[in-house]
Write a protein that holds these residues in place. Structure first.
Motif, PDB file in Angstrom:
ATOM      1  N   LEU A 303       0.858  -1.182   0.000  1.00 38.12           N
ATOM      2  CA  LEU A 303       0.000   0.000   0.000  1.00 38.12           C
ATOM      3  C   LEU A 303       0.898   1.236   0.000  1.00 38.12           C
ATOM      4  CD1 LEU A 303      -2.865   1.311   0.313  1.00 38.12           C
ATOM      5  CD2 LEU A 303      -2.459   1.256   2.783  1.00 38.12           C
ATOM      6  N   LEU A 304       0.750   2.097  -1.020  1.00 36.80           N
ATOM      7  CA  LEU A 304       1.608   3.278  -1.143  1.00 36.80           C
ATOM      8  C   LEU A 304       1.013   4.497  -0.443  1.00 36.80           C
ATOM      9  CD1 LEU A 304       2.597   2.860  -4.912  1.00 36.80           C
ATOM     10  CD2 LEU A 304       3.791   2.021  -2.883  1.00 36.80           C
ATOM     11  N   SER A 305      -0.280   4.726  -0.609  1.00 37.86           N
ATOM     12  CA  SER A 305      -0.935   5.878   0.031  1.00 37.86           C
ATOM     13  C   SER A 305      -2.447   5.713  -0.081  1.00 37.86           C
ATOM     14  CB  SER A 305      -0.500   7.199  -0.629  1.00 37.86           C
ATOM     15  OG  SER A 305      -0.917   7.228  -1.986  1.00 37.86           O
ATOM     16  N   GLN A 306      -3.166   6.674   0.475  1.00 33.85           N
ATOM     17  CA  GLN A 306      -4.629   6.694   0.363  1.00 33.85           C
ATOM     18  C   GLN A 306      -5.099   8.138   0.330  1.00 33.85           C
ATOM     19  OE1 GLN A 306      -3.174   5.252   3.103  1.00 33.85           O
ATOM     20  NE2 GLN A 306      -3.576   6.801   4.673  1.00 33.85           N
ATOM     21  N   PHE A 307      -6.272   8.381  -0.261  1.00 32.80           N
ATOM     22  CA  PHE A 307      -6.832   9.727  -0.350  1.00 32.80           C
ATOM     23  C   PHE A 307      -8.335   9.616  -0.598  1.00 32.80           C
ATOM     24  CE2 PHE A 307      -5.578   8.473  -4.597  1.00 32.80           C
ATOM     25  CZ  PHE A 307      -6.645   8.866  -5.400  1.00 32.80           C
ATOM     26  N   MET A 308      -9.031  10.735  -0.483  1.00 32.93           N
ATOM     27  CA  MET A 308     -10.468  10.800  -0.757  1.00 32.93           C
ATOM     28  C   MET A 308     -10.689  11.513  -2.085  1.00 32.93           C
ATOM     29  SD  MET A 308     -12.144   9.283   1.658  1.00 32.93           S
ATOM     30  CE  MET A 308     -13.791   9.858   1.275  1.00 32.93           C
ATOM     31  N   HIS A 309     -11.632  10.987  -2.883  1.00 26.68           N
ATOM     32  CA  HIS A 309     -11.949  11.607  -4.168  1.00 26.68           C
ATOM     33  C   HIS A 309     -13.452  11.542  -4.393  1.00 26.68           C
ATOM     34  CE1 HIS A 309     -11.601  12.898  -8.305  1.00 26.68           C
ATOM     35  NE2 HIS A 309     -12.226  11.802  -8.721  1.00 26.68           N
ATOM     36  N   LYS A 310     -14.119  12.701  -4.314  1.00 19.50           N
ATOM     37  CA  LYS A 310     -15.557  12.808  -4.583  1.00 19.50           C
ATOM     38  C   LYS A 310     -16.373  11.816  -3.751  1.00 19.50           C
ATOM     39  CE  LYS A 310     -14.924  14.637  -9.224  1.00 19.50           C
ATOM     40  NZ  LYS A 310     -15.106  14.447 -10.678  1.00 19.50           N
ATOM     41  N   GLY A 311     -16.036  11.738  -2.474  1.00 17.75           N
ATOM     42  CA  GLY A 311     -16.778  10.868  -1.569  1.00 17.75           C
ATOM     43  C   GLY A 311     -16.321   9.425  -1.549  1.00 17.75           C
ATOM     44  N   HIS A 312     -15.293   9.082  -2.313  1.00 14.60           N
ATOM     45  CA  HIS A 312     -14.801   7.706  -2.382  1.00 14.60           C
ATOM     46  C   HIS A 312     -13.424   7.619  -1.715  1.00 14.60           C
ATOM     47  CE1 HIS A 312     -17.788   6.147  -5.319  1.00 14.60           C
ATOM     48  NE2 HIS A 312     -17.833   7.417  -5.676  1.00 14.60           N
ATOM     49  N   LEU A 313     -13.273   6.602  -0.862  1.00 12.62           N
ATOM     50  CA  LEU A 313     -11.966   6.306  -0.286  1.00 12.62           C
ATOM     51  C   LEU A 313     -11.141   5.565  -1.340  1.00 12.62           C
ATOM     52  CD1 LEU A 313     -10.055   6.198   2.180  1.00 12.62           C
ATOM     53  CD2 LEU A 313     -11.166   4.049   2.811  1.00 12.62           C
ATOM     54  N   CYS A 314      -9.937   6.057  -1.620  1.00  9.70           N
ATOM     55  CA  CYS A 314      -9.082   5.493  -2.667  1.00  9.70           C
ATOM     56  C   CYS A 314      -7.783   4.989  -2.058  1.00  9.70           C
ATOM     57  CB  CYS A 314      -8.779   6.532  -3.745  1.00  9.70           C
ATOM     58  SG  CYS A 314     -10.246   7.192  -4.544  1.00  9.70           S
ATOM     59  N   LEU A 315      -7.410   3.752  -2.404  1.00  5.81           N
ATOM     60  CA  LEU A 315      -6.175   3.126  -1.924  1.00  5.81           C
ATOM     61  C   LEU A 315      -5.217   2.967  -3.108  1.00  5.81           C
ATOM     62  CD1 LEU A 315      -8.423   2.332   0.177  1.00  5.81           C
ATOM     63  CD2 LEU A 315      -7.132   0.255   0.585  1.00  5.81           C
ATOM     64  N   VAL A 316      -3.993   3.427  -2.939  1.00  6.55           N
ATOM     65  CA  VAL A 316      -2.994   3.390  -4.014  1.00  6.55           C
ATOM     66  C   VAL A 316      -2.030   2.239  -3.749  1.00  6.55           C
ATOM     67  CG1 VAL A 316      -1.224   4.690  -5.256  1.00  6.55           C
ATOM     68  CG2 VAL A 316      -3.202   5.888  -4.278  1.00  6.55           C
ATOM     69  N   PHE A 317      -1.907   1.334  -4.735  1.00  9.06           N
ATOM     70  CA  PHE A 317      -1.039   0.156  -4.611  1.00  9.06           C
ATOM     71  C   PHE A 317       0.024   0.165  -5.704  1.00  9.06           C
ATOM     72  CE2 PHE A 317      -5.111  -1.198  -2.815  1.00  9.06           C
ATOM     73  CZ  PHE A 317      -4.729  -1.801  -1.630  1.00  9.06           C
ATOM     74  N   GLU A 318       1.055  -0.619  -5.467  1.00  9.79           N
ATOM     75  CA  GLU A 318       2.035  -0.854  -6.525  1.00  9.79           C
ATOM     76  C   GLU A 318       1.354  -1.586  -7.680  1.00  9.79           C
ATOM     77  OE1 GLU A 318       5.014  -3.785  -5.563  1.00  9.79           O
ATOM     78  OE2 GLU A 318       3.766  -4.624  -3.969  1.00  9.79           O
ATOM     79  N   ALA A 319       1.818  -1.320  -8.892  1.00 11.24           N
ATOM     80  CA  ALA A 319       1.193  -1.923 -10.073  1.00 11.24           C
ATOM     81  C   ALA A 319       1.826  -3.275 -10.384  1.00 11.24           C
ATOM     82  CB  ALA A 319       1.345  -0.990 -11.265  1.00 11.24           C
ATOM     83  N   LEU A 320       0.951  -4.269 -10.627  1.00 10.54           N
ATOM     84  CA  LEU A 320       1.394  -5.590 -11.089  1.00 10.54           C
ATOM     85  C   LEU A 320       0.650  -5.910 -12.386  1.00 10.54           C
ATOM     86  CD1 LEU A 320       1.468  -7.249  -7.603  1.00 10.54           C
ATOM     87  CD2 LEU A 320       3.449  -6.985  -9.066  1.00 10.54           C
ATOM     88  N   HIS A 321       1.154  -6.896 -13.112  1.00 10.11           N
ATOM     89  CA  HIS A 321       0.713  -7.065 -14.498  1.00 10.11           C
ATOM     90  C   HIS A 321      -0.659  -7.712 -14.630  1.00 10.11           C
ATOM     91  CE1 HIS A 321       1.295  -7.104 -18.741  1.00 10.11           C
ATOM     92  NE2 HIS A 321       1.179  -8.413 -18.829  1.00 10.11           N
ATOM     93  N   MET A 322      -0.900  -8.842 -13.985  1.00  9.80           N
ATOM     94  CA  MET A 322      -2.174  -9.556 -14.116  1.00  9.80           C
ATOM     95  C   MET A 322      -2.382 -10.465 -12.915  1.00  9.80           C
ATOM     96  SD  MET A 322      -1.381 -12.538 -16.898  1.00  9.80           S
ATOM     97  CE  MET A 322      -0.167 -11.678 -17.862  1.00  9.80           C
ATOM     98  N   ASP A 323      -3.581 -11.013 -12.780  1.00 10.47           N
ATOM     99  CA  ASP A 323      -3.847 -11.930 -11.670  1.00 10.47           C
ATOM    100  C   ASP A 323      -3.559 -13.367 -12.099  1.00 10.47           C
ATOM    101  OD1 ASP A 323      -6.288 -13.133 -12.832  1.00 10.47           O
ATOM    102  OD2 ASP A 323      -7.207 -11.197 -12.408  1.00 10.47           O
ATOM    103  N   LEU A 324      -3.472 -14.248 -11.110  1.00 10.81           N
ATOM    104  CA  LEU A 324      -3.115 -15.637 -11.363  1.00 10.81           C
ATOM    105  C   LEU A 324      -4.181 -16.359 -12.185  1.00 10.81           C
ATOM    106  CD1 LEU A 324      -1.028 -17.858 -10.789  1.00 10.81           C
ATOM    107  CD2 LEU A 324      -2.266 -18.363  -8.663  1.00 10.81           C
TER     108      LEU A 324
END
Length: 561
Positions: A303-324
């Protein structure tokens, strides 16, 4: 005497004159009452009675003709009215087809007509009125056509902008191999793979009016309406595409404008009080994991950071390519991935479980969809901690964890621990090895039947602890199988006393390793032993993550490397 006589005579004469006047007045009144009300015929000298009768007959015929003309005139006026109404309705409906325009027509038709008696209107007046109505109708049609043209221009503008944005996104993000599909057997090859769900749901809205609305960014379920090019968090992140949508949130791929345009992933929580609290709980758990793994060695997403945007809680993560899940579809569908990738992924997943157990956290939703892989396909990370909890916060619920990866203690209502994650991990490893889901029950009752088909009857000492045991077992601890009657379509319950295992895990694993050599046969044997111990029906006898890492399937593969 003479004077008296004269007075009497005068008096009598005046009385007689009065009586005569009264009689004349009465006679004149009688004459007036009997007088004819119809106007007298004009007196023409030299005309006989026959001629007068003929003239009278001609006058009657003329009067009849005048009345007929008046009725015809009324009928013509009515026809004009009905024709104008029908033509106006049909033209308006044909040209516009909208409810708003139909209301305008009805209002115009309901306008009061000029206060004139149509019996007295000349033909010239009627033509003038019809001409005026035609002019009004033309004006209304011109106004409505102008509105229609404006709306068509706006719609075309939206469609063109939407198509252009999608073309630009496809050019930037989609790899070349999507236009030329290729068959790849080695999952560690250099070719890239992108999920099909990246761009399909993403839309862009360039309309200035809609972008200014305060409630335009949420849909009816509280999800944030993703638009390509949106800039969030004080112009720091630019949204590029939608990666996926879950129960709690949308996940988007974004560009970090402050760090050389590096890519990150943003989880946008639904605008809902319960989801907001769940998001705060996830942030707390992720921060605890980050603190325990400061060097980023134990394969849990950062988890890199978090912020609020237009009433939505937003969580910022490192980017990975695809799921298993996408990896298995591309590289291991119906046959599984190769041995090298299987052992590497299993070890990394068990390292993440060991870290979670060390800090007292249960993930409670391990499955291929919640495991991410980097672009080179050599690093795996556990993600989506929305269902995670501390070991002391758990409560019995029969629907925790996705059904195909749900442990028996959850279904039976037995207090659970870290061992539920070990069970889910075993199901995931089996799926990586074979390309098929291990347990595919359509309900909790069917899941229990699948467990017993592989592992045998569930011991009575385990059933006695279950809070929901009576839903699936009777007083003799015989299994109650819920089935649908083929004839009536109703659900029926069948008591199953003797349950004999009908599946052999060793045979199922060997189908995915055809023409295996001596070394691979040993790996299959070790894998079978590991999975059977991780899938023990009694959670107290199930292997821990540390024990799994010491198992020959993991330990010997590391030594050979």
């Amino acid at each position: 005497m003479a004077d008296k006589y004269e007075k009497h005579s005068k008096h009598d004469s005046t009385r007689d004159s009065r009586n005569k006047g009264r009689k004349s007045n009465k006679d004149s009144a009688k004459f007036k009452q009997s007088e004819c009300k119809t106007p007298p015929l004009p007196i023409r000298h030299g005309c006989s009675i026959e001629e007068l009768m003929k003239q009278r007959q001609t006058i009657k015929e003329e009067l009849k003709n005048i009345e007929k003309d008046g009725n015809k005139r009324k009928e013509v006026i009515k026809k004009c009215k009905t024709e104008t109404k029908c033509s106006e309705k049909s033209k308006y409906k044909h040209n516009t087809g909208s409810l708003h325009e139909a209301e305008i027509i009805s209002k115009t038709l309901k306008q009061p007509s000029p206060e004139k008696d149509y019996n007295q209107i000349d033909s010239e007046d009627e033509e003038n009125i019809i001409e005026q109505r035609r002019l009004k109708r033309k004006q209304l049609l011109e106004q409505l056509n102008a509105k229609k043209c404006k709306t068509e221009l706006i719609v075309n503008h939206f469609q063109d902008s939407h198509e252009n944005v999608q073309k630009e996104v496809v050019k930037k993000d989609s790899p070349k191999y999507l236009s030329k599909p290729q068959i790849v057997t080695d999952m560690f090859s250099e070719e890239d793979f992108a999920s099909k769900k990246n761009i399909d749901i993403v839309t862009q809205d360039n309309n200035e009016t809609t972008s200014q609305l305060n409630d335009n960014w949420d849909d009816c379920e509280g999800y944030y309406n993703i638009k390509v090019g949106d800039i969030v968090n004080n112009n720091r992140y630019t949204i590029k595409s939608l990666l996926g949508q879950g129960v709690y949130a949308n996940v988007v791929k974004a560009q970090d404008n402050s760090k050389a345009n590096s890519e990150i992933a943003i989880k946008i929580i639904r605008n809902n009080e319960l989801m907001y609290k769940t998001g705060l709980k996830e942030i707390k758990i992720l921060k605890e994991i980050n603190d325990a793994d400061s060097e980023n060695k134990y394969h849990c997403v950062r988890l890199l950071s978090q912020f609020m945007h237009k009433g939505h809680l937003c969580l910022v993560f490192e980017a990975l390519h695809m799921d298993l899940r996408c990896v298995l579809k591309k590289y291991g569908k119906n046959h599984g991935i190769n041995v090298k990738a299987l052992t590497s992924y299993s070890r990394q997943l068990l390292l993440a479980l060991r870290l979670l157990k060390k800090i007292g956290i249960i993930h409670a939703d391990i499955k291929p969809d919640n495991i991410l892989v980097n672009e080179k396909k050599n690093t795996l990370k556990l993600c989506d901690f929305g269902s995670a909890m501390k070991i002391n916060d758990n409560e019995p619920t029969p629907y925790l964890v996705s059904r195909f990866y749900r442990a028996p203690e959850i279904i039976l209502g037995i207090p659970y621990k870290h061992s539920v994650d070990v069970w889910s991990t075993a199901c995931t490893i089996y799926e990586m090895a074979t390309g098929r889901i291990l347990f595919t029950g359509s309900s909790n009752n069917r899941m229990l039947k699948s467990f017993m088909d592989l592992k045998g009857r569930i011991p009575s000492r385990i059933l006695r602890k279950g809070k929901f045991k009576d839903q699936h077992f009777n007083y003799n601890n015989n299994f109650l199988l819920h089935k649908t009657d083929e004839l009536t379509g109703r659900e029926k319950v069948i008591e199953v006393a003797n349950i004999i295992p009908s599946r052999d895990m060793g045979k199922e694993l060997r189908k995915s390793f055809k023409n295996a050599n001596i070394n691979e046969e040993k790996i299959i044997t070790n894998l079978k032993d590991l999975l059977e111990k991780m899938l023990a029906l009694d959670e107290n006898q199930r292997l821990t993550p540390t024990d799994c890492l010491k198992h020959p399937f993991i330990f010997e593969s590391l030594r050979t490397e």
